[in-house]
Design a protein around this motif. Structure first.
Motif, PDB file in Angstrom:
ATOM      1  N   PRO A  13       7.033  -4.861  -6.547  1.00  0.00           N
ATOM      2  CA  PRO A  13       6.778  -3.445  -6.838  1.00  0.00           C
ATOM      3  C   PRO A  13       5.844  -2.887  -5.780  1.00  0.00           C
ATOM      4  O   PRO A  13       4.870  -3.543  -5.399  1.00  0.00           O
ATOM      5  CB  PRO A  13       6.081  -3.490  -8.206  1.00  0.00           C
ATOM      6  CG  PRO A  13       5.431  -4.836  -8.257  1.00  0.00           C
ATOM      7  CD  PRO A  13       6.244  -5.766  -7.408  1.00  0.00           C
ATOM      8  N   THR A  14       6.147  -1.698  -5.281  1.00  0.00           N
ATOM      9  CA  THR A  14       5.269  -1.142  -4.237  1.00  0.00           C
ATOM     10  C   THR A  14       4.927   0.315  -4.482  1.00  0.00           C
ATOM     11  O   THR A  14       5.740   1.105  -4.958  1.00  0.00           O
ATOM     12  CB  THR A  14       5.930  -1.196  -2.832  1.00  0.00           C
ATOM     13  OG1 THR A  14       7.220  -0.616  -2.909  1.00  0.00           O
ATOM     14  CG2 THR A  14       5.992  -2.590  -2.286  1.00  0.00           C
ATOM     15  N   TYR A  15       3.712   0.652  -4.128  1.00  0.00           N
ATOM     16  CA  TYR A  15       3.302   2.039  -3.953  1.00  0.00           C
ATOM     17  C   TYR A  15       2.305   2.050  -2.790  1.00  0.00           C
ATOM     18  O   TYR A  15       1.209   1.509  -2.920  1.00  0.00           O
ATOM     19  CB  TYR A  15       2.692   2.638  -5.233  1.00  0.00           C
ATOM     20  CG  TYR A  15       2.476   4.122  -5.056  1.00  0.00           C
ATOM     21  CD1 TYR A  15       3.572   4.967  -4.950  1.00  0.00           C
ATOM     22  CD2 TYR A  15       1.204   4.646  -4.900  1.00  0.00           C
ATOM     23  CE1 TYR A  15       3.392   6.325  -4.704  1.00  0.00           C
ATOM     24  CE2 TYR A  15       1.019   6.000  -4.661  1.00  0.00           C
ATOM     25  CZ  TYR A  15       2.123   6.830  -4.562  1.00  0.00           C
ATOM     26  OH  TYR A  15       1.945   8.161  -4.303  1.00  0.00           O
ATOM     27  N   GLU A  17       2.241   0.400   0.372  1.00  0.00           N
ATOM     28  CA  GLU A  17       1.825  -0.936   0.821  1.00  0.00           C
ATOM     29  C   GLU A  17       2.289  -1.208   2.251  1.00  0.00           C
ATOM     30  O   GLU A  17       2.651  -2.328   2.591  1.00  0.00           O
ATOM     31  CB  GLU A  17       2.370  -2.017  -0.136  1.00  0.00           C
ATOM     32  CG  GLU A  17       1.908  -1.936  -1.560  1.00  0.00           C
ATOM     33  CD  GLU A  17       0.412  -2.217  -1.774  1.00  0.00           C
ATOM     34  OE1 GLU A  17      -0.318  -2.490  -0.804  1.00  0.00           O
ATOM     35  OE2 GLU A  17      -0.022  -2.135  -2.951  1.00  0.00           O
ATOM     36  N   ALA A  40      10.810  -2.653  -5.282  1.00  0.00           N
ATOM     37  CA  ALA A  40      10.978  -1.551  -6.248  1.00  0.00           C
ATOM     38  C   ALA A  40       9.866  -0.538  -5.988  1.00  0.00           C
ATOM     39  O   ALA A  40       8.711  -0.758  -6.369  1.00  0.00           O
ATOM     40  CB  ALA A  40      10.909  -2.085  -7.676  1.00  0.00           C
ATOM     41  N   ASP A  42       8.010   3.307  -5.822  1.00  0.00           N
ATOM     42  CA  ASP A  42       7.853   4.522  -6.627  1.00  0.00           C
ATOM     43  C   ASP A  42       7.572   5.745  -5.771  1.00  0.00           C
ATOM     44  O   ASP A  42       6.721   6.565  -6.115  1.00  0.00           O
ATOM     45  CB  ASP A  42       6.711   4.320  -7.635  1.00  0.00           C
ATOM     46  CG  ASP A  42       7.238   4.066  -9.039  1.00  0.00           C
ATOM     47  OD1 ASP A  42       8.325   4.565  -9.368  1.00  0.00           O
ATOM     48  OD2 ASP A  42       6.555   3.350  -9.809  1.00  0.00           O
ATOM     49  N   SER A  79       8.995  -0.439 -12.816  1.00  0.00           N
ATOM     50  CA  SER A  79       9.548  -0.866 -11.523  1.00  0.00           C
ATOM     51  C   SER A  79       9.993  -2.319 -11.570  1.00  0.00           C
ATOM     52  O   SER A  79      11.045  -2.678 -11.049  1.00  0.00           O
ATOM     53  CB  SER A  79       8.489  -0.714 -10.420  1.00  0.00           C
ATOM     54  OG  SER A  79       8.064   0.623 -10.332  1.00  0.00           O
ATOM     55  N   ALA A  97       2.718  -6.850  -3.986  1.00  0.00           N
ATOM     56  CA  ALA A  97       3.115  -6.739  -2.588  1.00  0.00           C
ATOM     57  C   ALA A  97       1.918  -6.691  -1.649  1.00  0.00           C
ATOM     58  O   ALA A  97       2.075  -6.495  -0.445  1.00  0.00           O
ATOM     59  CB  ALA A  97       3.953  -5.472  -2.413  1.00  0.00           C
ATOM     60  N   ASP A  98       0.699  -6.856  -2.189  1.00  0.00           N
ATOM     61  CA  ASP A  98      -0.485  -6.652  -1.350  1.00  0.00           C
ATOM     62  C   ASP A  98      -1.138  -7.952  -0.886  1.00  0.00           C
ATOM     63  O   ASP A  98      -2.285  -7.947  -0.449  1.00  0.00           O
ATOM     64  CB  ASP A  98      -1.518  -5.788  -2.099  1.00  0.00           C
ATOM     65  CG  ASP A  98      -1.948  -6.421  -3.411  1.00  0.00           C
ATOM     66  OD1 ASP A  98      -1.465  -7.521  -3.744  1.00  0.00           O
ATOM     67  OD2 ASP A  98      -2.766  -5.798  -4.112  1.00  0.00           O
ATOM     68  N   GLN A 100      -2.184 -10.436  -2.566  1.00  0.00           N
ATOM     69  CA  GLN A 100      -3.192 -11.065  -3.432  1.00  0.00           C
ATOM     70  C   GLN A 100      -2.605 -12.287  -4.138  1.00  0.00           C
ATOM     71  O   GLN A 100      -3.344 -13.148  -4.593  1.00  0.00           O
ATOM     72  CB  GLN A 100      -3.714 -10.060  -4.451  1.00  0.00           C
ATOM     73  CG  GLN A 100      -4.656  -9.051  -3.820  1.00  0.00           C
ATOM     74  CD  GLN A 100      -5.231  -8.118  -4.849  1.00  0.00           C
ATOM     75  OE1 GLN A 100      -4.521  -7.275  -5.388  1.00  0.00           O
ATOM     76  NE2 GLN A 100      -6.502  -8.251  -5.127  1.00  0.00           N
ATOM     77  N   ARG A 134     -15.660  -5.408 -13.620  1.00  0.00           N
ATOM     78  CA  ARG A 134     -14.207  -5.595 -13.728  1.00  0.00           C
ATOM     79  C   ARG A 134     -13.883  -6.958 -14.362  1.00  0.00           C
ATOM     80  O   ARG A 134     -12.945  -7.087 -15.140  1.00  0.00           O
ATOM     81  CB  ARG A 134     -13.566  -5.462 -12.335  1.00  0.00           C
ATOM     82  CG  ARG A 134     -12.061  -5.384 -12.437  1.00  0.00           C
ATOM     83  CD  ARG A 134     -11.389  -4.871 -11.179  1.00  0.00           C
ATOM     84  NE  ARG A 134      -9.936  -5.004 -11.329  1.00  0.00           N
ATOM     85  CZ  ARG A 134      -9.063  -4.817 -10.367  1.00  0.00           C
ATOM     86  NH1 ARG A 134      -9.465  -4.473  -9.174  1.00  0.00           N
ATOM     87  NH2 ARG A 134      -7.764  -4.969 -10.591  1.00  0.00           N
ATOM     88  N   ARG A 215      -8.062  -7.951  -2.008  1.00  0.00           N
ATOM     89  CA  ARG A 215      -7.139  -7.094  -1.270  1.00  0.00           C
ATOM     90  C   ARG A 215      -7.644  -6.890   0.154  1.00  0.00           C
ATOM     91  O   ARG A 215      -8.789  -6.518   0.362  1.00  0.00           O
ATOM     92  CB  ARG A 215      -7.068  -5.749  -2.006  1.00  0.00           C
ATOM     93  CG  ARG A 215      -5.860  -4.939  -1.726  1.00  0.00           C
ATOM     94  CD  ARG A 215      -5.999  -3.626  -2.449  1.00  0.00           C
ATOM     95  NE  ARG A 215      -4.894  -3.376  -3.373  1.00  0.00           N
ATOM     96  CZ  ARG A 215      -3.695  -2.977  -2.991  1.00  0.00           C
ATOM     97  NH1 ARG A 215      -3.426  -2.807  -1.726  1.00  0.00           N
ATOM     98  NH2 ARG A 215      -2.764  -2.763  -3.890  1.00  0.00           N
ATOM     99  N   SER A 220      -6.250  -0.128  -3.981  1.00  0.00           N
ATOM    100  CA  SER A 220      -5.951  -0.536  -5.343  1.00  0.00           C
ATOM    101  C   SER A 220      -5.434   0.657  -6.146  1.00  0.00           C
ATOM    102  O   SER A 220      -5.885   1.775  -5.951  1.00  0.00           O
ATOM    103  CB  SER A 220      -7.235  -1.039  -5.997  1.00  0.00           C
ATOM    104  OG  SER A 220      -7.005  -1.267  -7.358  1.00  0.00           O
ATOM    105  N   LYS A 221      -4.471   0.395  -7.040  1.00  0.00           N
ATOM    106  CA  LYS A 221      -4.001   1.449  -7.945  1.00  0.00           C
ATOM    107  C   LYS A 221      -4.443   1.160  -9.374  1.00  0.00           C
ATOM    108  O   LYS A 221      -4.073   1.868 -10.307  1.00  0.00           O
ATOM    109  CB  LYS A 221      -2.482   1.585  -7.897  1.00  0.00           C
ATOM    110  CG  LYS A 221      -1.957   2.194  -6.618  1.00  0.00           C
ATOM    111  CD  LYS A 221      -1.386   1.154  -5.689  1.00  0.00           C
ATOM    112  CE  LYS A 221      -1.503   1.596  -4.243  1.00  0.00           C
ATOM    113  NZ  LYS A 221      -1.245   0.457  -3.344  1.00  0.00           N
TER     114      LYS A 221
END
Ligand SMILES: Nc1nc2c(ncn2[C@@H]2O[C@H](COP(=O)(O)OP(=O)(O)OP(=O)(O)O)[C@@H](O)[C@H]2O)c(=O)[nH]1
Ligand SMILES: [Mg+2]
Length: 236
Positions: A13-15, A17, A40, A42, A79, A97-98, A100, A134, A215, A220-221
């Protein structure tokens, strides 16, 4: 070895990248001959699409799934669902996809699936680069989610929120078709949505350990919206 990998599609899944997607795909294709990849996306506003398309011209097993042209609502879980459903192979492996998620675990995950497991979860043995708040939020949510799975008599793994796992495609399709409404498309934790739909004892689940890296590229999203989607996952 080519035998196993021609049964595997890696779903990415990518946004936005562009900094990592090309390197990751080249590394996967180089190391696992015969493997397929579906990206996939977005509607990334950076060069993600052109990087993927130029690799796809040289490798016929790479596909770019443009979700923005499908008029779908944005979301990581949605996605991943589209990517798995579109993959034509016996097994799908989902990963970020990053970079990690270390791509060299793909071999172990594939072998676990090939030896008869329905799901093979890559479980985080360590997390690099997260701030204390976190880690605390993550721990609290994991405890809540785990308790829910136990109380409902559902399947679990030692990392119920892992974004890195492999699954037998027909097994996934069967669960998804029967439980569509329980998957939160905007969410981040599709593995949890899957586990809560499986009665304890109804699946063979294996684990593969890995270290979650920090990362190095892109942004980050993950944020409040994803945490709210997770609460919806708990309740659906
Ligand atoms: N298609 C799609 N991909 C997404 C979306 N949100 C995130 N992603 C991708 O999902 C993967 C995980 O997102 P990240 O933002 O890295 O989430 P994270 O790893 O929990 O957070 P960091 O540790 O801060 O990187 C990455 O490959 C993202 O590009 C989305 O809405 N749609
Ligand atoms: Mg990430």
């Amino acid at each position: 070895m080519r035998g196993i990998y021609s049964s595997v599609t890696v779903v990415l899944p990518t946004y936005n990248e562009e900094g990592s997607i090309g390197k990751l795909m080249s590394a996967i294709i180089g190391r696992y001959p015969g493997i397929s990849i579906i990206v996939a996306d977005d509607g990334s506003t950076d060069r993600t699409k052109s990087v993927v398309m130029s690799l796809a011209r040289a490798h016929r097993r790479i596909r770019f799934l443009d979700r923005s042209s499908m008029k779908r609502r944005k979301g990581l879980t949605g996605s991943v669902i589209d990517g798995i459903m579109e993959s034509g192979t016996k097994f799908a492996i989902v990963m970020d996809a990053d970079m990690q998620h270390p791509f060299d675990r793909i071999g172990d995950i594939s072998e676990k699936l090939d030896s008869g497991n329905d799901i093979a979860v890559a479980v985080r043995k360590s997390v690099e680069g997260w701030q204390m708040y976190r880690k605390l939020i993550s721990k609290a949510l994991i405890t809540l989610g785990y308790a829910e799975l136990v109380l409902l008599g559902r399947e679990r793994s030692s990392d119920i929120f892992s974004g890195y796992f492999g699954i037998r495609r027909r097994f996934f399709k069967n669960i998804y078709m029967k439980n569509r409404g329980r998957f939160v498309g905007e969410g981040y934790k599709i593995l949890f949505d899957i586990l809560k739909c499986i009665r304890k004892g109804d699946a063979k689940i294996a684990e593969v350990p890995y270290a979650f890296a920090s990362r190095k590229e892109g942004r980050s999203k993950a944020g409040a919206r994803q945490a709210i989607a997770l609460i919806r996952s708990f309740l659906s």
